[in-house]
Design a protein around this motif. Structure first.
Motif, PDB file in Angstrom:
ATOM      1  N   TYR A   1      69.602  39.023  51.289  1.00 38.49           N
ATOM      2  CA  TYR A   1      69.902  39.926  52.289  1.00 38.49           C
ATOM      3  C   TYR A   1      71.129  40.932  51.603  1.00 38.49           C
ATOM      4  O   TYR A   1      71.208  42.209  51.504  1.00 38.49           O
ATOM      5  CB  TYR A   1      70.312  39.652  53.509  1.00 38.49           C
ATOM      6  N   ALA A   2      72.106  40.208  51.077  1.00 44.95           N
ATOM      7  CA  ALA A   2      73.388  40.601  50.438  1.00 44.95           C
ATOM      8  C   ALA A   2      72.869  41.654  49.404  1.00 44.95           C
ATOM      9  O   ALA A   2      73.415  42.703  49.129  1.00 44.95           O
ATOM     10  CB  ALA A   2      74.304  39.824  50.087  1.00 44.95           C
ATOM     11  N   SER A   3      72.115  41.170  48.558  1.00 45.60           N
ATOM     12  CA  SER A   3      71.652  41.817  47.510  1.00 45.60           C
ATOM     13  C   SER A   3      71.002  43.149  47.771  1.00 45.60           C
ATOM     14  O   SER A   3      71.143  44.223  46.971  1.00 45.60           O
ATOM     15  CB  SER A   3      70.774  41.044  46.306  1.00 45.60           C
ATOM     16  N   ALA A   4      70.251  42.939  48.715  1.00 40.58           N
ATOM     17  CA  ALA A   4      69.700  44.447  49.192  1.00 40.58           C
ATOM     18  C   ALA A   4      70.607  45.245  49.965  1.00 40.58           C
ATOM     19  O   ALA A   4      70.466  46.774  49.536  1.00 40.58           O
ATOM     20  CB  ALA A   4      68.765  44.111  50.543  1.00 40.58           C
ATOM     21  N   LEU A   5      71.727  44.796  50.453  1.00 36.36           N
ATOM     22  CA  LEU A   5      72.705  45.635  50.865  1.00 36.36           C
ATOM     23  C   LEU A   5      73.639  46.238  49.753  1.00 36.36           C
ATOM     24  O   LEU A   5      73.657  47.373  49.570  1.00 36.36           O
ATOM     25  CB  LEU A   5      73.833  44.845  51.698  1.00 36.36           C
ATOM     26  N   ALA A   6      73.794  45.458  48.513  1.00 37.89           N
ATOM     27  CA  ALA A   6      74.190  45.904  47.486  1.00 37.89           C
ATOM     28  C   ALA A   6      73.867  47.186  46.769  1.00 37.89           C
ATOM     29  O   ALA A   6      73.951  48.048  46.362  1.00 37.89           O
ATOM     30  CB  ALA A   6      74.465  44.768  46.443  1.00 37.89           C
ATOM     31  N   TRP A   7      72.165  46.957  46.911  1.00 37.51           N
ATOM     32  CA  TRP A   7      71.356  48.157  46.033  1.00 37.51           C
ATOM     33  C   TRP A   7      71.545  49.392  47.004  1.00 37.51           C
ATOM     34  O   TRP A   7      71.155  50.543  46.468  1.00 37.51           O
ATOM     35  CB  TRP A   7      69.924  47.523  45.548  1.00 37.51           C
ATOM     36  N   ILE A   8      71.470  49.354  48.261  1.00 38.09           N
ATOM     37  CA  ILE A   8      71.462  50.354  49.119  1.00 38.09           C
ATOM     38  C   ILE A   8      72.816  51.101  48.925  1.00 38.09           C
ATOM     39  O   ILE A   8      72.967  52.298  48.741  1.00 38.09           O
ATOM     40  CB  ILE A   8      71.459  49.929  50.521  1.00 38.09           C
ATOM     41  N   MET A   9      73.805  50.402  48.751  1.00 40.79           N
ATOM     42  CA  MET A   9      75.245  50.887  48.406  1.00 40.79           C
ATOM     43  C   MET A   9      75.375  51.571  47.160  1.00 40.79           C
ATOM     44  O   MET A   9      75.662  52.647  46.927  1.00 40.79           O
ATOM     45  CB  MET A   9      76.314  49.681  48.589  1.00 40.79           C
ATOM     46  N   LEU A  10      74.366  50.925  46.066  1.00 40.66           N
ATOM     47  CA  LEU A  10      74.556  51.531  44.793  1.00 40.66           C
ATOM     48  C   LEU A  10      73.805  52.861  44.944  1.00 40.66           C
ATOM     49  O   LEU A  10      74.206  53.819  44.169  1.00 40.66           O
ATOM     50  CB  LEU A  10      73.773  50.666  43.846  1.00 40.66           C
ATOM     51  N   LEU A  11      72.684  53.186  45.612  1.00 39.91           N
ATOM     52  CA  LEU A  11      72.163  54.429  45.773  1.00 39.91           C
ATOM     53  C   LEU A  11      73.102  55.298  46.620  1.00 39.91           C
ATOM     54  O   LEU A  11      73.209  56.666  45.793  1.00 39.91           O
ATOM     55  CB  LEU A  11      70.807  54.254  46.758  1.00 39.91           C
ATOM     56  N   ILE A  12      73.863  54.831  47.666  1.00 43.50           N
ATOM     57  CA  ILE A  12      74.903  55.941  48.128  1.00 43.50           C
ATOM     58  C   ILE A  12      75.804  56.249  47.227  1.00 43.50           C
ATOM     59  O   ILE A  12      76.036  57.520  47.109  1.00 43.50           O
ATOM     60  CB  ILE A  12      75.309  55.320  49.334  1.00 43.50           C
ATOM     61  N   ILE A  13      76.616  55.393  46.620  1.00 49.38           N
ATOM     62  CA  ILE A  13      77.434  55.580  45.683  1.00 49.38           C
ATOM     63  C   ILE A  13      77.117  56.665  44.655  1.00 49.38           C
ATOM     64  O   ILE A  13      77.385  57.549  44.275  1.00 49.38           O
ATOM     65  CB  ILE A  13      78.201  54.536  44.911  1.00 49.38           C
TER      66      ILE A  13
END
Lengths: 283, 449, 304
Positions: C268-280
């Motif tokens: 789940y945390a990794s999914a959060l990280a990739w969503i953040m990567l997209l936003i940044i």
């Protein structure tokens, strides 16, 4: 005319200093509090808010410096120095190489690599920690300084690459163009023109790398277990246990001491800003 | 210039490789315990007699704890020359990150310490089943049965407590003196507690409080006082009804209205479980719920005399029993389970070890070592021993089960404390907050089974 | 001519890759693998302690459909980025301008102003900030002089974000140093020429300093956005490290870390990280695209 101007500057001098000093005091108040508290006995640190210790003691420094298991903070300081200096060298050398390529050279997939370079800093390290740990473990590098230092020698700090790219792009291109005409190849341009012109950025990189490595806690904590390899930050964290009996005095004392080297590094190196291209007279 | 640069670079590379070789001297352990045994280590596998065995032990804490733990490990090595023990410790702020990283990559120490989150690790099958070694390498004959029971999860002994404590009310007696109120005695009830808290605050004026709000921290005890429990280990579900929670949250909400309870804001800046920032040590709050082994930490930070009183009583009694503050577990993938059991056994039974360790991780878990330490206790320790012996007398007539934290402990704790704040900062009514709390607790439990 | 240009290009290509060699090695050996690994993990249920099991996009679905904390932490993080980055950069540039003047003891001033940044996220600073921003701390004592009764800046969920922004602005040193380095790189003959033309201070600033500094401002902006989006330490320095009180310090990265390491949901945390990567990545891309209109480089002629 001339006398009037000197009069004006003479008057303006101290006046100019006033706000700078006032704001400066505000800036370092927390540090003054830290230093003051490091000379207070444990029971008074949180109950006596004054900047001047009512009871003055050096015990915090003595107790803190003693370290543990016969290993004093001197060793931790030496370890931190080794890691920080090796990291500085790594970052300055490899990041400037990469930055020069990105900023000045045309090469296949250049844009793609540049984008990938930026993307690497956008993923928080918590999710790459476990896979990275597995790699370093396979290499049998846990409990060595390799996982802390080697990445810097492989230019993984994209922050500094981008920093230097921006600085290089700010340097007029006619300089290296005229050098090319003079028969210089790219290596010579990098060493003879770029590096000297990049001095402010290189100094910045060196200062930041030193300080950030010095202050780093998480990766040092993850990769180092042997107390003989411990760094200052690990030593400091080992002085407290939020749920137990922390030696707050020693913690503050060692925190204050740990600020000394990085302050000194900054104080010494910031002078070199003055010797950027502005003063050497570029043209 | 070019030449100098190159020399610099070469010099640095040489330095870096020399450094790393110098450092890798004592590090065989780093990679030794991987899922596939490395060849250089294969010789030591399951060495029962004579062969050299290497064990890694990891714990958290400060340097004082590191010093004494290493002394004990050295003692163990002196007595067992064929076992080499490498102690590793991490500051408490990063210990579980490190442990989890190591477990995830299959490189955890052979023995490591766990606290109240032991259920989470047991559920994920990373702990060594010590049951086969009990009575042989692992001597538990002198340990409290309740403590053995605590470390037995799903019929396997996976955790051996290294220190016991009993929770109780810490009292700053100076504040009671100032307010002219007698220090409370064992046997009081919750109405007394609310009344006294409010009186203290009223008498001492602005900025002084009777008690911390320990709605979350004392929740499991409150449930036991009413014949319920926080987590029903056997059934694998919550051991209380929403009604229990409503009563308890309601009690605190009502007491807070009287002004005797530390405000939610102050509870944030002066957390309930951090002695260094505590209002108890700064002389602003008179009472709090603490584990007995923390009394020393509190007393070390204040000159006000502190003491401990039993919890106010509910319908079934005080609900307090001896609990494990932390303990030792073996790593399921260890190559030397026997030696792991030997080390754990030594840690809790050896009298010399007990003398060195003192009460650092709580009171010793074997009765022999307890009486050994009681003989040479300091003033603060005497208060702790006096308190714990009162608790142990009480449990003889009013026995209670040991509480387990539910699986998903960290998430549950976060959610529970947030609920207390939601009520405190007036974001939700008690009824609404408790309703959400109960639903969320069920949800967290289900996703962590 | 044609052949020599081609060989020049080939030479440039080879040289470029030679210069990039350390970075490429680092990328493929240390970075790319773990990044790809985290992308894979984001599609699994991974408790950290037992092997991951494939669940497809379920993590992403859960994040968008039912995770209130995700939404809250994203909002808080955006608020923090948009408050702290401009303030910090403006402050840093202002101080850098002042400290770039030839004041006596200038080195000492620079050091003093940099000291807060030296403290970083150390244990000591958490204690110090409590002393300053607590209900009875230095700030409120100062406010009391003015007859204002201040709240507890580090404890009330409504005020805590301001304290964190203040902390971030207070640690403006890194941005300041980069500005200083940038100022030092502006050729002094430009100023001399302007002086001859009789340009006043403001004109010199807006016509020379600011444009010449745009590459550095650009850098500080990009890094500021990326770094504040990943803000993590303030939650430990000022909050309780668990996002409290009432999720007022629940920054995106902290939430991700808690999910992964404390709540054992690394997938789940990794999914959060990739969503953040997209936003940044999106934000950075926007800054890069707009940079054409406001950043002046020495290597393209129209900038000068």
């Amino acid at each position: 005319m001339t006398t009037a101007t000197t009069m004006k500057t003479r008057l303006a001098g101290p006046l100019k200093h006033l706000p700078v000093i006032a704001l400066g005091l505000l800036m370092i108040y927390p540090v003054l509090w830290l230093i003051a508290s490091s000379f207070k006995p444990n029971q008074l640190i949180f109950s006596d808010p004054s900047l001047w210790p009512a009871t003055f003691t050096l015990d915090n420094y003595k107790n803190g410096w003693a370290g543990f298991q016969g290993i004093s903070f001197g060793r931790f300081f030496a370890n931190s120095f080794v890691i920080s200096i090796l990291s500085v060298l790594g970052n300055v050398i490899t990041c400037s190489l990469a930055a020069f390529a990105f900023a000045r050279l045309k090469f296949s997939f250049g844009k793609l690599w540049f984008a990938l370079m930026l993307v690497t800093i956008m993923l928080p390290y918590h999710v790459t920690l476990v896979p990275q740990y597995v790699i370093f473990n396979e290499l049998h590098w846990i409990n060595t300084y390799y996982p802390l230092v080697l990445p810097k020698w492989l230019a993984t700090d994209s922050f500094f690459i981008l920093l230097m790219v921006q600085f290089i792009r700010g340097i007029p291109k006619d300089l290296d163009e005229s050098a090319t005409i003079d028969g210089c190849n790219y290596k010579q341009i990098y060493f003879r023109i770029m590096l000297p012109l990049l001095t402010p950025a290189l100094i910045t990189t060196a200062i930041f790398t030193f300080i950030w490595t010095w202050d780093d806690f998480f990766s040092q904590m993850i990769y180092l277990s042997d107390i003989r390899l411990f760094t200052v930050q690990l030593g400091i964290r080992a002085l407290f246990d939020p749920s137990g009996s922390s030696d707050w005095g020693a913690l503050l004392a060692m925190s204050a001491l740990s600020l000394l080297p990085i302050t000194a590094v900054f104080l010494v190196f910031q002078r070199y800003f003055l010797e950027g291209i502005a003063t050497t007279g570029l043209k | 210039m070019l030449k100098r640069q190159r020399q610099l670079a070469v010099g640095a590379v040489v330095a870096i490789s020399m450094l790393a070789t110098a450092c890798s001297g004592g590090t065989g352990a780093g990679g030794a315990v991987s899922s596939s045994p490395s060849p250089d280590n294969a010789g030591g596998t399951n060495a029962g007699g004579g062969e050299q065995v290497e064990l890694r032990v990891m714990w958290w804490g400060d340097q004082a704890r590191a010093d004494i733990t290493n002394q004990v490990l050295k003692l163990f090595m002196d007595k067992n020359p064929n076992i080499k023990v490498i102690g590793e410790f991490a500051p408490s702020s990063g210990y579980f990150d490190k442990l989890n990283t190591q477990l995830a990559s299959g490189t955890a120490a052979d023995v490591f310490f766990l606290g109240g989150n032991v259920v989470d690790y047991a559920n994920k099958d990373v702990l060594l089943d010590l049951t086969p070694y009990v009575g042989n390498e692992l001597d538990l004959s002198d340990m409290d049965p309740a403590m053995i029971q605590y470390g037995t999860l799903a019929d396997k002994l996976v955790h051996v407590s290294a220190g016991a404590n009993a929770r109780g009310i810490v009292v700053n007696t100076k504040l009671f003196e100032q307010a002219g109120i007698p220090v409370p005695q064992d046997g009081w009830n919750w109405d007394d507690y609310a009344r006294i808290s409010n009186e203290i605050a009223a008498k001492l004026g602005d900025g002084y409080y009777g008690t911390y709000n320990f709605t979350f921290e004392g929740m499991d005890i409150a449930y036991k006082q009413n014949g319920a429990q926080l987590y029903d280990m056997a059934a694998g579900k919550l051991g209380f009804e929403e009604k229990n929670a409503l009563d308890w949250f309601g009690y605190w909400s009502k007491t807070s209205e009287g002004g005797g309870v530390v405000t939610p804001e102050l509870a944030v800046s002066h957390p309930i479980d951090d002695p260094s920032k505590s209002l108890i040590t700064s002389g602003k709050a008179a009472m709090n719920l603490i584990p007995s082994n923390q009394l020393g930490a509190y007393q070390g930070l204040t000159e006000d005399p502190l003491t401990m009183v039993q919890l106010p009583r509910g319908p079934k009694g005080t609900g307090v029993v001896f609990e494990s503050s932390q303990g030792l577990s073996g790593y399921a993938k260890t190559e030397h389970p026997k030696e792991v059991a030997m080390l754990i056994s030594f840690f809790i039974n050896d009298p010399e070890a007990a003398k060195i360790l003192g009460n650092n991780r709580g009171v010793p878990v074997t009765s022999k070592n307890r009486s050994l330490l009681e003989a040479e206790a300091s003033d603060v320790d005497k208060i702790v021993y006096d308190y714990t012996s009162r608790v142990s007398d009480a449990t003889k007539t009013e026995p209670f089960a040991v509480s387990y934290n539910p699986p998903g402990n960290a998430e549950f704790e976060k959610m529970g404390k947030t609920t207390v704040q939601e009520i405190g900062f007036g974001r939700k009514t008690v009824e609404q907050a408790v309703k959400d709390f109960y639903q969320n607790a069920v949800k967290i439990l289900n996703s962590n089974q | 001519m044609g052949t020599s240009r081609k060989s020049l290009a080939r030479d440039q290509n080879r040289t470029a890759y030679l210069f990039l060699l350390p970075w490429l090695l680092g990328f493929f050996l240390l970075t790319a693998g773990p990044m790809a690994g985290s992308l894979y993990l984001s599609l699994t249920k991974y408790t950290l302690l037992s092997p991951p099991t494939w669940i497809g996009v379920e993590n992403y679905a859960r994040i968008f459909a039912e995770d209130d904390t995700f939404r809250g932490s994203l909002w808080l993080t955006f608020k923090y980025v948009f408050l702290s980055v401009p303030l910090k950069l403006a402050f840093a540039l202002m101080i850098a301008m002042v400290l770039n003047k030839g004041l006596r003891a200038i080195g000492l001033y620079r050091t003093v102003y940099y000291i807060p940044s030296l403290l970083g996220g150390s244990v000591a600073i958490a204690i110090v900030w409590r002393q300053i921003f607590d209900g009875t701390g230095a700030v409120n004592r100062a406010l009391a002089w003015l007859g204002i009764e201040g709240p507890s800046w580090i404890a009330h969920p409504d005020y805590i974000i301001h304290t964190i922004v203040t902390l971030s602005v207070w640690q403006f040193g890194s941005a300041m140093v980069i500005f200083l380095a940038g100022l030092k790189q502006i050729p002094s003959d430009l100023y001399e020429a302007a002086q001859v033309d009789g340009a006043n201070g403001w004109r010199r600033f807006s016509r020379i300093t600011l444009p010449m500094l745009t590459p550095v401002i650009f850098f500080n902006l990009v890094m500021g956005v990326i770094n504040s989006f990943q803000a993590f330490t303030p939650a430990f320095v000022i909050g309780d490290g668990r996002g409290g009180p009432l999720d007022a310090t629940m920054f995106y990265t902290l939430y991700l870390y808690l999910k992964g390491f404390s709540f054992f949901e690394m997938g789940y945390a990794s999914a959060l990280a990739w969503i953040m990567l997209l936003i940044i990545g999106l934000l950075t891309a926007v800054i890069f695209v707009t940079s054409k209109y406001w950043v002046f480089y020495g290597d393209n002629k129209e900038g000068r």
